[in-house]
Design an enzyme around this catalytic site. Structure first.
Site, PDB file in Angstrom:
ATOM      1  N   ASN A 124       0.812  -1.217   0.000  1.00 44.33           N
ATOM      2  CA  ASN A 124       0.000   0.000   0.000  1.00 44.33           C
ATOM      3  C   ASN A 124       0.851   1.274   0.000  1.00 44.33           C
ATOM      4  O   ASN A 124       1.658   1.493   0.896  1.00 44.33           O
ATOM      5  CB  ASN A 124      -0.907  -0.025   1.245  1.00 44.33           C
ATOM      6  CG  ASN A 124      -2.104   0.890   1.104  1.00 44.33           C
ATOM      7  OD1 ASN A 124      -2.287   1.542   0.078  1.00 44.33           O
ATOM      8  ND2 ASN A 124      -2.927   0.933   2.146  1.00 44.33           N
ATOM      9  N   HIS A 136     -15.275  -5.227   9.833  1.00 49.00           N
ATOM     10  CA  HIS A 136     -14.966  -3.907  10.389  1.00 49.00           C
ATOM     11  C   HIS A 136     -16.229  -3.084  10.578  1.00 49.00           C
ATOM     12  O   HIS A 136     -16.888  -2.754   9.594  1.00 49.00           O
ATOM     13  CB  HIS A 136     -14.114  -3.111   9.414  1.00 49.00           C
ATOM     14  CG  HIS A 136     -12.702  -3.560   9.333  1.00 49.00           C
ATOM     15  ND1 HIS A 136     -11.686  -2.712   9.025  1.00 49.00           N
ATOM     16  CD2 HIS A 136     -12.133  -4.771   9.529  1.00 49.00           C
ATOM     17  CE1 HIS A 136     -10.545  -3.379   9.026  1.00 49.00           C
ATOM     18  NE2 HIS A 136     -10.796  -4.636   9.318  1.00 49.00           N
ATOM     19  N   ARG A 173     -14.596  -5.970  14.449  1.00 45.59           N
ATOM     20  CA  ARG A 173     -13.659  -4.957  14.929  1.00 45.59           C
ATOM     21  C   ARG A 173     -14.403  -3.636  15.062  1.00 45.59           C
ATOM     22  O   ARG A 173     -15.095  -3.220  14.130  1.00 45.59           O
ATOM     23  CB  ARG A 173     -12.508  -4.818  13.936  1.00 45.59           C
ATOM     24  CG  ARG A 173     -11.393  -3.934  14.432  1.00 45.59           C
ATOM     25  CD  ARG A 173     -10.346  -3.689  13.360  1.00 45.59           C
ATOM     26  NE  ARG A 173     -10.646  -2.487  12.612  1.00 45.59           N
ATOM     27  CZ  ARG A 173      -9.771  -1.848  11.819  1.00 45.59           C
ATOM     28  NH1 ARG A 173      -8.565  -2.337  11.659  1.00 45.59           N
ATOM     29  NH2 ARG A 173     -10.104  -0.762  11.166  1.00 45.59           N
ATOM     30  N   ASP A 225      -8.376  -2.036  17.034  1.00 46.24           N
ATOM     31  CA  ASP A 225      -7.052  -1.793  16.450  1.00 46.24           C
ATOM     32  C   ASP A 225      -6.537  -0.425  16.908  1.00 46.24           C
ATOM     33  O   ASP A 225      -7.135   0.601  16.587  1.00 46.24           O
ATOM     34  CB  ASP A 225      -7.171  -1.829  14.917  1.00 46.24           C
ATOM     35  CG  ASP A 225      -5.819  -1.787  14.221  1.00 46.24           C
ATOM     36  OD1 ASP A 225      -4.808  -1.544  14.894  1.00 46.24           O
ATOM     37  OD2 ASP A 225      -5.801  -1.999  12.988  1.00 46.24           O
ATOM     38  N   GLU A 284      -5.185  -4.765  19.109  1.00 46.25           N
ATOM     39  CA  GLU A 284      -4.220  -4.926  18.011  1.00 46.25           C
ATOM     40  C   GLU A 284      -3.229  -3.768  17.931  1.00 46.25           C
ATOM     41  O   GLU A 284      -3.621  -2.607  18.111  1.00 46.25           O
ATOM     42  CB  GLU A 284      -5.020  -5.016  16.708  1.00 46.25           C
ATOM     43  CG  GLU A 284      -4.183  -5.060  15.455  1.00 46.25           C
ATOM     44  CD  GLU A 284      -5.046  -5.016  14.201  1.00 46.25           C
ATOM     45  OE1 GLU A 284      -6.250  -5.366  14.273  1.00 46.25           O
ATOM     46  OE2 GLU A 284      -4.528  -4.627  13.156  1.00 46.25           O
ATOM     47  N   GLU A 325       0.957  -6.859  11.434  1.00 48.28           N
ATOM     48  CA  GLU A 325       0.575  -6.678  10.028  1.00 48.28           C
ATOM     49  C   GLU A 325       1.693  -6.018   9.218  1.00 48.28           C
ATOM     50  O   GLU A 325       1.728  -6.158   8.007  1.00 48.28           O
ATOM     51  CB  GLU A 325      -0.733  -5.892   9.907  1.00 48.28           C
ATOM     52  CG  GLU A 325      -0.628  -4.457  10.378  1.00 48.28           C
ATOM     53  CD  GLU A 325      -1.956  -3.717  10.304  1.00 48.28           C
ATOM     54  OE1 GLU A 325      -2.974  -4.282  10.712  1.00 48.28           O
ATOM     55  OE2 GLU A 325      -1.957  -2.569   9.838  1.00 48.28           O
ATOM     56  N   ARG A 343      -0.021 -11.355  13.461  1.00 47.00           N
ATOM     57  CA  ARG A 343      -0.805 -10.884  12.306  1.00 47.00           C
ATOM     58  C   ARG A 343      -0.023 -10.821  10.999  1.00 47.00           C
ATOM     59  O   ARG A 343      -0.489 -10.271  10.007  1.00 47.00           O
ATOM     60  CB  ARG A 343      -1.379  -9.490  12.627  1.00 47.00           C
ATOM     61  CG  ARG A 343      -2.585  -9.628  13.513  1.00 47.00           C
ATOM     62  CD  ARG A 343      -3.244  -8.333  13.846  1.00 47.00           C
ATOM     63  NE  ARG A 343      -3.541  -7.445  12.747  1.00 47.00           N
ATOM     64  CZ  ARG A 343      -4.458  -7.642  11.804  1.00 47.00           C
ATOM     65  NH1 ARG A 343      -5.187  -8.747  11.789  1.00 47.00           N
ATOM     66  NH2 ARG A 343      -4.655  -6.741  10.869  1.00 47.00           N
ATOM     67  N   HIS A 376      -3.515 -10.402   8.726  1.00 53.62           N
ATOM     68  CA  HIS A 376      -3.982  -9.142   8.153  1.00 53.62           C
ATOM     69  C   HIS A 376      -4.785  -9.453   6.889  1.00 53.62           C
ATOM     70  O   HIS A 376      -4.382 -10.283   6.081  1.00 53.62           O
ATOM     71  CB  HIS A 376      -2.731  -8.332   7.805  1.00 53.62           C
ATOM     72  CG  HIS A 376      -2.959  -6.942   7.360  1.00 53.62           C
ATOM     73  ND1 HIS A 376      -2.051  -6.266   6.593  1.00 53.62           N
ATOM     74  CD2 HIS A 376      -3.968  -6.078   7.584  1.00 53.62           C
ATOM     75  CE1 HIS A 376      -2.484  -5.039   6.352  1.00 53.62           C
ATOM     76  NE2 HIS A 376      -3.650  -4.895   6.954  1.00 53.62           N
ATOM     77  N   ASP A 403      -6.300  -3.525   1.099  1.00 51.64           N
ATOM     78  CA  ASP A 403      -5.107  -3.279   0.284  1.00 51.64           C
ATOM     79  C   ASP A 403      -4.320  -4.563   0.023  1.00 51.64           C
ATOM     80  O   ASP A 403      -3.260  -4.525  -0.586  1.00 51.64           O
ATOM     81  CB  ASP A 403      -4.217  -2.195   0.908  1.00 51.64           C
ATOM     82  CG  ASP A 403      -3.920  -2.416   2.375  1.00 51.64           C
ATOM     83  OD1 ASP A 403      -4.818  -2.193   3.206  1.00 51.64           O
ATOM     84  OD2 ASP A 403      -2.796  -2.822   2.682  1.00 51.64           O
TER      85      ASP A 403
HETATM   86  C1  GCO Z   1      -5.984  -3.437   9.529  1.00 56.28           C
HETATM   87  C2  GCO Z   1      -4.985  -2.417   9.126  1.00 56.28           C
HETATM   88  C3  GCO Z   1      -5.322  -1.611   7.924  1.00 56.28           C
HETATM   89  C4  GCO Z   1      -4.093  -0.812   7.530  1.00 56.28           C
HETATM   90  C5  GCO Z   1      -3.845  -0.877   6.086  1.00 56.28           C
HETATM   91  C6  GCO Z   1      -2.539  -0.214   5.724  1.00 56.28           C
HETATM   92  O1  GCO Z   1      -5.903  -3.875  10.665  1.00 56.28           O
HETATM   93  O2  GCO Z   1      -6.791  -3.817   8.703  1.00 56.28           O
HETATM   94  O3  GCO Z   1      -4.511  -1.705  10.224  1.00 56.28           O
HETATM   95  O4  GCO Z   1      -6.453  -0.836   8.092  1.00 56.28           O
HETATM   96  O5  GCO Z   1      -4.166   0.495   7.926  1.00 56.28           O
HETATM   97  O6  GCO Z   1      -3.860  -2.203   5.691  1.00 56.28           O
HETATM   98  O7  GCO Z   1      -2.151  -0.534   4.449  1.00 56.28           O
HETATM   99 MG    MG Z   2      -4.398  -3.143  11.854  1.00 53.41          MG
END
Ligand code: GCO
Ligand code: MG
Length: 403
Positions: free
Chosen positions: A38, A123, A148, A211, A237, A263, A284, A313, A317
């Site tokens: 990303n 989400h 989430r 998160d 997270e 992530e 993650r 993750h 993206d």
């Molecule tokens: C999540 C992540 C994303 C990131 C994104 C960055 O937990 O899904 O934090 O929201 O911000 O993938 O490229």
């Molecule tokens: Mg995250």
């Protein structure tokens, strides 16, 4: 022997940018791999085109581990998100080819299914607690077992996780980084209120996640974890940046809220201490940014020794190719925990037709040979690359903060 005769990258933007690697063998079989990083997409694209593809031609597509070692050790410059995403794309494409040649879905080659399907979390976000919980209730209605929660913080504009479009959250939304303002104090007051209201409204039979996006110091994270304990979150997270893995010792001393991180990790070395000292509960690291299926399996195997489970993750993206790869991996490992699932837009789903399906809060990768996902190159060509950045965050005094 199945000789690689061609490979190329495909960059497309059906709503957001994706980089795909396609590898073709002498018998006409092809495999696809996700190489999306990303905001730095073209760095990986150039790495593949200039430095990896020329080395692949003529190699045996079946020698997955050897090619992995060749690209990792052979680069001399080890690790890092660009290198590891490029290696991951090759690795995914080769596993895809192997599955297609064997006529088996990838999870069968990884040892077969350990579970019938994969629990995912969606989400729910909103400007206010009420809006977030209305969205969360809609997820629960659709069968989600885990959600989430991210909500706007009173007095703060542009909170992480809160988007304009409630259905498809996409943080990389401007052609230069947008600036947002951050206040740790306001945030720390707001999150426990969100979770209190969530338990009152949604009850206790649903997993709730949050998160922090690397925004707290270890001691602040310890306090938030403690404040959330009464509401039994599934995890907290990225509560603090993890470049210094020892940071998590301090968090752990202060809370029993389960911790998830990783992530942004690229390799097993990013989580060695975290896992070995049992400083986290969920790792993650994900297929595309951590060296592909081959390397992620090593991370998961190591984590299993220390009772750490996976929580890959799965933001938008990461292309549907990564999602498919993650699902085969999730199905096949003993210490799977949960899978993030941010739905892609219909435009993205059309460019990447896939065999995975959602039912009752669970995903299954399907029974198509290989990864079970493809790229429609004609449709992809209709969506040219468009530069897009994630936002940045500044504290109220103007200093840069972690976004
Ligand atoms: C999540 C992540 C994303 C990131 C994104 C960055 O937990 O899904 O934090 O929201 O911000 O993938 O490229
Ligand atoms: Mg995250």
């Amino acid at each position: 022997m199945s000789k690689i005769i061609a490979a190329k990258t495909i960059v497309t933007c059906p709503g957001r940018n994706f980089v795909t690697l396609k590898i073709v063998t002498e018998d006409g079989t092809y495999g696809v791999g996700d190489a999306t990083l990303n905001g730095r997409e073209l760095a990986v694209e150039a790495y593949l085109t200039e430095h990896v593809i020329p080395c692949l031609i003529g190699r045996d597509a079946h020698t997955i581990e050897d090619i992995w070692q060749y690209l990792y050790k052979g680069a001399y410059w080890r690790r890092g998100p660009v290198t590891m995403s490029a290696i991951a794309a090759v690795d995914m494409a080769l596993w895809d080819i192997k599955g297609k040649v064997a006529g088996l879905p990838l999870y069968q080659l990884l040892g077969g299914a350990c579970r019938s399907s994969v629990m995912v979390y969606g989400h729910a976000n909103g400007e206010t607690i009420d809006e977030t919980l209305t969205n969360a209730a809609a997820y629960a209605q659709q069968g989600y077992k885990a959600i989430r929660l991210q909500s706007g913080v009173p007095g703060m504009k542009g909170t992480y996780g809160v988007s304009k479009d409630k259905f498809f959250y996409e943080p990389a939304d401007s052609d230069l980084p947008k600036e947002t303002i951050w206040s740790t104090e306001k945030y720390l007051r707001a999150v426990p209120e969100l979770f209190k209201a969530a338990r009152e409204r949604l009850g206790w039979d649903i997993h709730l996640l949050h998160d922090v996006h690397h925004r707290l110091t270890p001691i602040e994270a310890g306090r938030l974890g403690k404040d959330l304990e009464p509401y039994r979150p599934f995890w907290m997270e990225d509560c603090t940046p993890a470049e210094n893995q020892e940071n998590f010792r301090l968090v752990r001393q202060h809370t029993t809220t389960p911790l998830a991180v990783g992530e942004v990790f690229n390799s097993i070395w990013d989580c060695k201490t975290l896992i070995q000292e049992q400083l986290i509960d969920y790792i993650r690291a994900t297929v595309v940014h951590a060296g592909g299926i081959t390397h992620l399996r090593k991370i998961a195997g190591f984590a299993d020794l220390y009772n750490v489970r996976t929580g890959c993750h799965g933001a938008t993206d990461l292309s549907p190719i990564s999602m498919a790869a993650a699902l085969h991996f999730d199905l096949s490992i003993p210490n799977f925990g949960i899978q993030e699932y941010m739905r892609h837009t219909p435009e993205t789903d059309a460019v990447f037709p896939h065999a995975y399906t959602f039912e009752d809060g669970m995903l299954h990768p399907g029974e198509a040979p290989g990864l079970g996902v493809d790229i429609d190159e004609t449709l992809a060509a209709g969506h040219p690359y468009k530069r897009a950045y994630l936002p940045v965050a500044r504290r109220e005094d103007g200093a840069m903060h972690d976004w």
